[in-house]
Structure formats: structure tokens, C-alpha cells
Design an enzyme around this catalytic site. Structure first.
Site, PDB file in Angstrom:
ATOM      1  N   CYS A  71     -51.257  60.529  48.481  1.00 49.18           N
ATOM      2  CA  CYS A  71     -50.848  59.549  49.489  1.00 49.18           C
ATOM      3  C   CYS A  71     -52.075  58.797  50.005  1.00 49.18           C
ATOM      4  CB  CYS A  71     -50.137  60.247  50.645  1.00 49.18           C
ATOM      5  SG  CYS A  71     -49.733  59.163  52.036  1.00 49.18           S
ATOM      6  N   CYS A  82     -50.249  65.437  56.944  1.00 49.85           N
ATOM      7  CA  CYS A  82     -50.632  66.317  55.831  1.00 49.85           C
ATOM      8  C   CYS A  82     -52.100  66.702  55.979  1.00 49.85           C
ATOM      9  CB  CYS A  82     -50.412  65.629  54.495  1.00 49.85           C
ATOM     10  SG  CYS A  82     -48.670  65.433  54.037  1.00 49.85           S
ATOM     11  N   CYS A 162     -43.515  57.896  53.045  1.00 49.99           N
ATOM     12  CA  CYS A 162     -44.045  59.251  53.253  1.00 49.99           C
ATOM     13  C   CYS A 162     -43.687  60.066  52.019  1.00 49.99           C
ATOM     14  CB  CYS A 162     -43.437  59.880  54.501  1.00 49.99           C
ATOM     15  SG  CYS A 162     -43.916  61.615  54.730  1.00 49.99           S
ATOM     16  N   GLN A 253     -34.128  74.562  58.944  1.00 45.14           N
ATOM     17  CA  GLN A 253     -35.346  74.557  58.142  1.00 45.14           C
ATOM     18  C   GLN A 253     -35.485  73.230  57.399  1.00 45.14           C
ATOM     19  OE1 GLN A 253     -37.770  76.678  58.131  1.00 45.14           O
ATOM     20  NE2 GLN A 253     -36.852  78.398  59.245  1.00 45.14           N
ATOM     21  N   TYR A 282     -33.233  84.933  68.669  1.00 43.91           N
ATOM     22  CA  TYR A 282     -33.564  83.530  68.436  1.00 43.91           C
ATOM     23  C   TYR A 282     -32.728  83.036  67.252  1.00 43.91           C
ATOM     24  CZ  TYR A 282     -37.731  85.366  70.844  1.00 43.91           C
ATOM     25  OH  TYR A 282     -38.593  86.022  71.702  1.00 43.91           O
ATOM     26  N   GLU A 306     -29.251  83.372  71.472  1.00 37.29           N
ATOM     27  CA  GLU A 306     -29.814  82.022  71.351  1.00 37.29           C
ATOM     28  C   GLU A 306     -29.742  81.357  72.719  1.00 37.29           C
ATOM     29  OE1 GLU A 306     -31.474  78.642  70.584  1.00 37.29           O
ATOM     30  OE2 GLU A 306     -31.441  80.211  69.040  1.00 37.29           O
ATOM     31  N   CYS A 378     -43.541  81.444  62.077  1.00 33.40           N
ATOM     32  CA  CYS A 378     -44.050  80.154  61.606  1.00 33.40           C
ATOM     33  C   CYS A 378     -45.483  79.904  62.046  1.00 33.40           C
ATOM     34  CB  CYS A 378     -43.140  79.015  62.073  1.00 33.40           C
ATOM     35  SG  CYS A 378     -42.985  78.877  63.870  1.00 33.40           S
TER      36      CYS A 378
END
Length: 423
Positions: A71, A82, A162, A253, A282, A306, A378
């Protein structure tokens, strides 16, 4: 050193955040767009007490793992989305593995031998490093041009494409047109085939008309162009052998293969047995709860916790056919501390936000005496801090898997299995 000064330096190990570490006259410099072992000319972008940040603007001696970024916007002063386009795909996996190991050592308190025993690796997902991102939020600058933000900045870099965006998003007529009333434009391309565009102004969704492309708003029936409001504010996702209806702007996701990958990992690590009770903390729309309910059987109790209203609504809607699944609307720490959910429980799966579960949640989960806990993370740093809390309570990280859910970026997903002390 001064801001904007250029210095020649040798780059050392990788660090969290997409940087490598270097030192100039004893001062730590975090360098982007570099690789370990390289000799580069770096331009200082920020000065802080005890460290500086810089971009590698000239490569004097290149690493064999360096490649040309696909890119043109992935460069110093360009798009900040990125972090690793200059790194060969296989070396990106090694980079992320090294970061996970460093965090487990520095924050998690594990020894090198304990980390080696985990055999930590980061596995790629199908589809390659480009064209995977199914949810892209474009920022809009003061002139109405859409683009993405610079690293650690609110400045918008206008772009024409993108490359990590899903092909269906790349095909949308969002870039290259003017958005005079919008602050951002959110796009979704779901695994169920839905494509949705939402314009946002001051946080409020507004209808848009995109000739040649679908559009929607989170305000069904709002006036506007010919397709504005006609498309649903929800999208269909396909995962874990089920169809899911989730809000277009809600959490799911972003890699098309991520949901199934994580479900498979959780099921494999927990090895659920018929009749076992489960907590899905969660829980979002209930992805893990549905998969675990299918394994433990119709007579077993599965509880989803949640806090987000749209997540609670999505879970109740998507899990309505599972009579033994209960959805609790509460913050996880509150549900545990105030006994909105109670043990004993056999299995726990949790997928907390980037800040991690935290010591109180870890201690309360342990107090419920499950036989195993699967932790989907994550952020390696937050995960490592929770590893230390587990360890102090006598629990051990028995297995750890890494997945490259976010190719070309510094982000990595982890799934860990925690087991109680042997009694």
C-alpha cells in the site's frame, strides 16, 4: 535529540505497538517502519520523559525480512492503520510471537522455561494478509474527504483504496466522493453477504445515497436517498454452524475466518462434556455460548453475561432456540461480585475488552471453582497481567495459542487455557 531531528541508529528487538527498540546516547527510541537488526535513519516524531518516538525514513542496512509495502499509504507520515506492511508475512508472525513472549515474561511473571513449554506461536488465518477486514470506519476531514488517520493523530490521510479492506468494501463508492456533513463513514461486509454503509455526524447516523452501492442507517425509515434506510440496520453473519443477526454497528470479529477459528480453539481447549455448566463472560451476541451449549447438551445450564444493550439484545435474539441458555444484562465484575451469577460452574470462557479481565474478575472466577477457563484476549499486555493474577492464585496457563486475526497490523489474538492447582 529534538523533534524532527534525524539520527542514524541500529534497531534492536521488537516492542508492543508496532515499534522496535533502539538507543541513542542511552535514550530509548521506539522506531516504527523498521525491523530488528536494521541500520536506519530515523526522524524523531515525539519526545517524552525517558524515551522518544521516531519513524525510519531511510534504510541504510535492510533486514532480509523487509519487503516493499503493497500500500502506498503505509509509510512514515501516511496512514497509521497498518504497522507491519514492510515486514514479510512469515516474519510478521515471528514479530507477534516475540511480543507475546516478552509480555508474558515482563508482565506475566513467567520464566523463560515456562514460556518455552507453552510453545507459543502465532498462526495465520485463511485468505492471506490483504482483503480481510470486514468492518472499516473511515474518518472524514474538514474538507469532506474520507480517509484513515495518521499514527497517534487525529489528522486524516485521504486515500483511494484500503488494501486490507474486504473486496466488497473496496468496491463501495465511499472514497473519492465528498462527505460534507459527516465525521465518519462506517462500512460492513458480513459473512452472510450483507454490505452496509452508515454515515455518522456528531455520533448520529445519517442516511446516505451511494449510487451503485448499498447504504443504510441505524435509523430505519429515516428520510434520504433512494436506498437510505431501506437496508436493515442488522447484518447476517455465519459462524459456529449457525446464522447470526447482529447490529451493523455492533461488535463482531472483523476477519471473516476469526469467529470459527476462535470457537474451534475454545472447544478444543475446554473439551466440554455433556451436562457441564458454562459461563460465557463478555459474551456479546453469544457466539461461544451457542457452541458450548451444543456440546454440553440441552439439559446443561449456560449463562451469558454482557453489558452492552445491543449485545444483550443480539444474544437474546440469536439464542432464543436454546432454552437452557440465560442472558444476564450486567457488567461482568458486577454480576460476579453481586452474585447475579453463582457457582459452582464447570467451564468458563471469557473474551474481555482490550483492558483485560482484571484482578477482581479473575479472583471471582477462580472462587467459583471451574475445572477450566478459556481466555480469549486481544491485547498481550492485558492478558499477561491477568496471567500473573492467575499464577498468584495457584492456577497455571496450561496452553496458549496465537492467531493472526489482524494481518499487516501489530495486533494479535490469544486463546489461553487456565487450569486450577492439582489437589
Amino acid at each position: 535529540m529534538e523533534e524532527a531531528e534525524r539520527v542514524e541508529l541500529t534497531v534492536d528487538a521488537v516492542a508492543p505497538g508496532g515499534h522496535c527498540v533502539a538507543r541513542v546516547d542511552g535514550q530509548v527510541v521506539f522506531v516504527r517502519h523498521a525491523l530488528p537488526g536494521e541500520r536506519v535513519v530515523a526522524e524523531v516524531t515525539e519526545l517524552h520523559r525517558g524515551f522518544a518516538r521516531a519513524d525510519a525514513v531511510e534504510i541504510v542496512e535492510a533486514s532480509p525480512d523487509r519487503v516493499a509495502p503493497p500500500c502506498p499509504y503505509a509509510r512514515p507520515g501516511g496512514c497509521g492503520g497498518c504497522d507491519l506492511q514492510h515486514v514479510a508475512p512469515a516474519a510478521q508472525l515471528d514479530w507477534k510471537t516475540a511480543v507475546v513472549r516478552e509480555q508474558l515474561s515482563r508482565l506475566g511473571g513467567l520464566t523463560d522455561a515456562e514460556i518455552d513449554a507453552l510453545r507459543v506461536t502465532v498462526a495465520p488465518l485463511p485468505g492471506g494478509p490483504l482483503g480481510w477486514r470486514s468492518r472499516v470506519r473511515y474518518a472524514v476531514d474538514a474538507t469532506g474527504r474520507a480517509g484513515l488517520l495518521k499514527h497517534r493523530s487525529h489528522e486524516v490521510v485521504p486515500i483511494d483504496r484500503c488494501l486490507i479492506a474486504h473486496p466488497a468494501i473496496q468496491a463501495l463508492p465511499v472514497l473519492g466522493r465528498n462527505w460534507p456533513a459527516a465525521d465518519a463513514v462506517a462500512t460492513v461486509a458480513s459473512t452472510g453477504g450483507d454490505v452496509v454503509v452508515t454515515a455518522l455526524a456528531d455520533g448520529t447516523p445519517t442516511p446516505v445515497d451511494l449510487p451503485g452501492g448499498p447504504a443504510t442507517t441505524d435509523l430505519p425509515g429515516a428520510p434520504g436517498g433512494p436506498v437510505a434506510g431501506d437496508a436493515p440496520a442488522t447484518v447476517r453473519e455465519v459462524a459456529a454452524g449457525r446464522d447470526w443477526t447482529v447490529p451493523a454497528g455492533g461488535f463482531w470479529q472483523v476477519h471473516p475466518a476469526a469467529a470459527d477459528t476462535l470457537v474451534d480453539a475454545v472447544l478444543d481447549l475446554l473439551d466440554p462434556r455433556p451436562g457441564e455448566s458454562v459461563w460465557d463472560l463478555y459474551g456479546g451476541a453469544g457466539l461461544f455460548a451457542a457452541a458450548l451449549a451444543a456440546r454440553v447438551g440441552p439439559d446443561a445450564r449456560v449463562t451469558v453475561v454482557e453489558s452492552a444493550a445491543e449485545g444483550v439484545a443480539a444474544a437474546r435474539r440469536n439464542l432464543a432456540d436454546l432454552s437452557r441458555v440465560e442472558v444476564v444484562a450486567a457488567r461482568v465484575e458486577t454480576a460476579l461480585a453481586r452474585r447475579r451469577i453463582t457457582g459452582p460452574v464447570d467451564l468458563v470462557v471469557l473474551d474481555p475488552p482490550r483492558t483485560g479481565a482484571g484482578a477482581a474478575v479473575v479472583r471471582d472466577m477462580i472462587a467459583a471453582t471451574p475445572r477450566a477457563i478459556a481466555y480469549v484476549a486481544c491485547d498481550p499486555a492485558a492478558f499477561a497481567r491477568d496471567v500473573r493474577t492467575f499464577g498468584r492464585a495457584g492456577w497455571r496457563l496450561a496452553t496458549l495459542r496465537g492467531y493472526d486475526l489482524f494481518p499487516m497490523t501489530q495486533h494479535v489474538e490469544l486463546v489461553g487455557l487456565f487450569l486450577p492447582p492439582v489437589r
